[in-house]
Write an enzyme that holds these catalytic residues in place. Structure first.
Site, PDB file in Angstrom:
ATOM      1  CG  ASN A 211      -0.210  -0.068   2.517  1.00 33.75           C
ATOM      2  OD1 ASN A 211       0.506   0.860   2.871  1.00 33.75           O
ATOM      3  ND2 ASN A 211      -0.356  -1.173   3.233  1.00 33.75           N
ATOM      4  CG  ASP A 279      -6.417  -4.991   6.109  1.00 33.74           C
ATOM      5  OD1 ASP A 279      -6.156  -4.944   7.325  1.00 33.74           O
ATOM      6  OD2 ASP A 279      -6.790  -3.999   5.453  1.00 33.74           O
ATOM      7  CE  LYS A 289       7.337 -12.213 -14.777  1.00 37.29           C
ATOM      8  NZ  LYS A 289       7.955 -11.624 -15.963  1.00 37.29           N
ATOM      9  N   PRO A 306      -2.137 -11.496  10.463  1.00 39.77           N
ATOM     10  CG  PRO A 306      -0.037 -11.751  11.451  1.00 39.77           C
ATOM     11  CD  PRO A 306      -0.786 -11.998  10.174  1.00 39.77           C
ATOM     12  CG  ASP A 307      -5.282  -6.339  14.111  1.00 40.80           C
ATOM     13  OD1 ASP A 307      -4.437  -5.638  14.708  1.00 40.80           O
ATOM     14  OD2 ASP A 307      -6.325  -5.871  13.636  1.00 40.80           O
ATOM     15  CB  ILE A 308       0.720  -6.120  14.574  1.00 37.61           C
ATOM     16  CG1 ILE A 308       1.237  -7.073  13.479  1.00 37.61           C
ATOM     17  CG2 ILE A 308       1.832  -5.759  15.565  1.00 37.61           C
ATOM     18  CD1 ILE A 308       2.222  -6.462  12.516  1.00 37.61           C
ATOM     19  CG  PHE A 326      -1.864   5.918  13.792  1.00 36.60           C
ATOM     20  CD1 PHE A 326      -1.084   5.760  14.928  1.00 36.60           C
ATOM     21  CD2 PHE A 326      -1.811   7.120  13.100  1.00 36.60           C
ATOM     22  CE1 PHE A 326      -0.268   6.784  15.376  1.00 36.60           C
ATOM     23  CE2 PHE A 326      -0.996   8.154  13.542  1.00 36.60           C
ATOM     24  CZ  PHE A 326      -0.217   7.995  14.675  1.00 36.60           C
ATOM     25  CE  LYS A 340     -10.039   0.607  11.597  1.00 38.50           C
ATOM     26  NZ  LYS A 340      -9.476   1.392  10.542  1.00 38.50           N
ATOM     27  CE  LYS A 344      -7.716  -2.844  14.361  1.00 41.80           C
ATOM     28  NZ  LYS A 344      -6.747  -3.253  13.366  1.00 41.80           N
TER      29      LYS A 344
HETATM   30  N1  CTP Z   1      -3.050  -2.960  12.330  1.00 40.75           N
HETATM   31  C1  CTP Z   1      -2.177  -3.973  12.712  1.00 40.75           C
HETATM   32  N2  CTP Z   1      -2.194  -5.157  12.052  1.00 40.75           N
HETATM   33  C2  CTP Z   1      -3.057  -5.373  11.034  1.00 40.75           C
HETATM   34  C3  CTP Z   1      -3.945  -4.343  10.631  1.00 40.75           C
HETATM   35  C4  CTP Z   1      -3.912  -3.148  11.296  1.00 40.75           C
HETATM   36  O1  CTP Z   1      -1.392  -3.777  13.642  1.00 40.75           O
HETATM   37  N3  CTP Z   1      -3.048  -6.529  10.416  1.00 40.75           N
HETATM   38  C5  CTP Z   1      -3.049  -1.709  13.086  1.00 40.75           C
HETATM   39  C6  CTP Z   1      -2.505  -0.513  12.375  1.00 40.75           C
HETATM   40  O2  CTP Z   1      -1.123  -0.362  12.627  1.00 40.75           O
HETATM   41  C7  CTP Z   1      -3.298   0.608  13.002  1.00 40.75           C
HETATM   42  C8  CTP Z   1      -4.635  -0.027  13.316  1.00 40.75           C
HETATM   43  O3  CTP Z   1      -4.381  -1.414  13.359  1.00 40.75           O
HETATM   44  O4  CTP Z   1      -2.735   1.015  14.211  1.00 40.75           O
HETATM   45  C9  CTP Z   1      -5.744   0.261  12.372  1.00 40.75           C
HETATM   46  O5  CTP Z   1      -5.359   0.032  11.034  1.00 40.75           O
HETATM   47  P1  CTP Z   1      -6.342   0.340   9.833  1.00 40.75           P
HETATM   48  O6  CTP Z   1      -5.657   0.005   8.566  1.00 40.75           O
HETATM   49  O7  CTP Z   1      -6.928   1.694  10.010  1.00 40.75           O
HETATM   50  O8  CTP Z   1      -7.523  -0.659  10.116  1.00 40.75           O
HETATM   51  P2  CTP Z   1      -7.740  -2.169   9.857  1.00 40.75           P
HETATM   52  O9  CTP Z   1      -7.610  -2.890  11.138  1.00 40.75           O
HETATM   53  O10 CTP Z   1      -6.889  -2.648   8.748  1.00 40.75           O
HETATM   54  O11 CTP Z   1      -9.282  -2.165   9.447  1.00 40.75           O
HETATM   55  P3  CTP Z   1      -9.990  -1.666   8.087  1.00 40.75           P
HETATM   56  O12 CTP Z   1      -9.006  -1.920   6.974  1.00 40.75           O
HETATM   57  O13 CTP Z   1     -11.195  -2.516   8.004  1.00 40.75           O
HETATM   58  O14 CTP Z   1     -10.313  -0.213   8.264  1.00 40.75           O
END
Ligand code: CTP
Length: 398
Positions: A211, A279, A289, A306-308, A326, A340, A344
């Site tokens: 991204n 995500d 390739k 994983p959501d860190i 954030f 969020k 979270k």
């Molecule tokens: N984050 C994370 N790990 C992930 C996704 C998000 O640690 N896999 C953390 C980001 O660093 C940020 C927060 O979660 O602090 C929110 O990230 P954001 O991209 O706004 O939200 P998402 O959780 O990805 O949700 P969505 O894309 O549905 O808005």
């Protein structure tokens, strides 16, 4: 309050005209500027226009006897709280990096015992030249702070990093310096984990999902926390930014690597998750390739990363005392950010609207969402957001 005074060294580059605006902004914020205009700079701005804005004598020639009688260059270099070099040309950076002193600007920079902030401005090739990068790294190791350069179209018609940071951003960084000086090093002895940048999820050896995150906000936060005395471990995805000064950086690519690096950084007193973690990742990475075939584009199945932030927030043991996330939103910012915070399990969410040019840009308007309410901050340079957030983190951990 004692008078706040900055010594501004104006180097010789087309960006020198922006320094006039900087002086004006500083004056509005109650910061007095005294200026040194190098010989080269006097071709771009006249000492007369600089002097009418600083309402002071403008210094230029090292061997002017009257200047030496009224104020020696040593005293000049120490009469301010901070020395700002804007624009910092490749030549000035090289001189200071090597300790040369053959004009008033370089002599004052060698003689000063005050912090130095440089705002580089030069052609993109000059900036990317190995010599300039070596000088930048040398100066950073010597404690010089940097703001910019920005990416963008340049006066010479080329595009890339090399544009001087905007006067407003330099002004904000100077005010952040004063704020920080006022609070000292309240985070000494504390350990803070910061994530930054995008993550990169490999599809095959040459393709990936990622991204537009530049990492600027996360890097600025890491630096601001370090300035307050924290031991900062910055875990960053792939970004085109130099290592921040005084920060312990670990560079990773994927979300899974980022999570592992974060786990390895615990225990920590606080964690600030600024990274734009992808995500999803491809379910599997092809070892060769992927070729175009008669069947059209290949399907790519995705798995969720994983959501860190949530992982750190919900840890049973070693949960950092303060976890800050954030929220990057394009609509209904406050409502989504509140959801969020709850989902979270973190303590604060710093929410921003990324529908404009926040990603990759240099300024940001955020709101801080906590269980007990919402605080809106005005639009500021990312470095200023970083300074203010670092100060709030220090207050929360005190
Ligand atoms: N984050 C994370 N790990 C992930 C996704 C998000 O640690 N896999 C953390 C980001 O660093 C940020 C927060 O979660 O602090 C929110 O990230 P954001 O991209 O706004 O939200 P998402 O959780 O990805 O949700 P969505 O894309 O549905 O808005």
């Amino acid at each position: 309050m004692t008078e706040r005074r900055v010594l501004l060294v104006i180097g010789g580059g087309i960006a020198a005209y922006k320094s006039l605006e900087l002086i004006r902004l500083l004056a509005k914020s109650g910061v007095r500027t005294r200026a040194i205009v190098t010989n080269a700079a006097s071709h771009f701005v006249t000492p007369l226009s600089v002097g009418s804005l600083t309402e002071d004598k403008v210094y230029g020639d090292l061997f002017s006897l009257t200047d030496e009688a009224e104020m020696g260059h040593i005293q000049l270099s120490r009469s301010a709280d901070l020395v700002v070099v804007a624009p910092a040309t490749a030549d000035l950076m090289a001189k200071v990096a090597h300790g040369l002193a053959n004009d008033l600007a370089s002599t004052a920079l060698l003689a000063t015992d005050k912090p130095v902030l440089m705002a580089p401005a030069m052609n993109v090739r000059m900036w990317l030249n190995a010599a300039t990068q070596r000088n930048r790294a040398r100066l950073a190791a010597d404690g010089v702070q940097f703001i910019g350069p920005d990416d963008g179209a340049m006066a010479c018609g080329e595009f890339g990093p090399g544009r001087m940071a905007e006067p407003q951003a330099i002004h904000d960084a100077i005010l952040a310096f004063y704020d920080q000086r006022a609070i000292g090093q309240p985070l000494a002895g504390r350990k803070v984990l910061v994530t930054a940048g995008p993550t990169l999820e490999q599809i095959d050896p040459v393709r990936f999902i990622s991204n537009r995150s530049s990492g600027k906000q996360g890097f600025a936060i890491a630096e601001a926390l370090a300035r307050l005395g924290a031991h900062v471990r910055l875990v960053s995805g792939p970004v085109a930014l130099a290592d921040p000064f005084g920060v312990d950086i670990v560079r990773v690519e994927s979300a899974e690597q980022m999570l592992a690096a974060c786990e390895a950084a615990l225990p920590a007193d606080a964690a600030v998750c600024v990274a734009a973690v992808a995500d999803w990742r491809p379910e599997s990475t092809a070892s060769k390739k992927i070729k175009k075939g008669a069947d059209g584009p290949p399907p790519i199945s995705l798995s969720e990363n994983p959501d860190i932030l949530a992982t750190l927030s919900k840890k049973k043991s070693k949960r950092p005392r303060l976890v800050v996330g954030f929220a990057a939103e394009t609509n209904d910012v406050e409502a989504h950010a509140k959801q969020k915070l709850a989902k979270k399990g973190c303590d604060w969410i710093v929410a921003n609207d990324v529908s404009g040019d926040v990603m990759g840009g240099d300024s940001n308007q955020v709101m801080i969402i906590r269980a007990d309410g919402v605080e809106r901050w005005p639009e500021m340079a990312k470095t200023a957001v970083a300074g203010k957030l670092a100060a709030e983190i220090a207050a929360a951990l005190a």
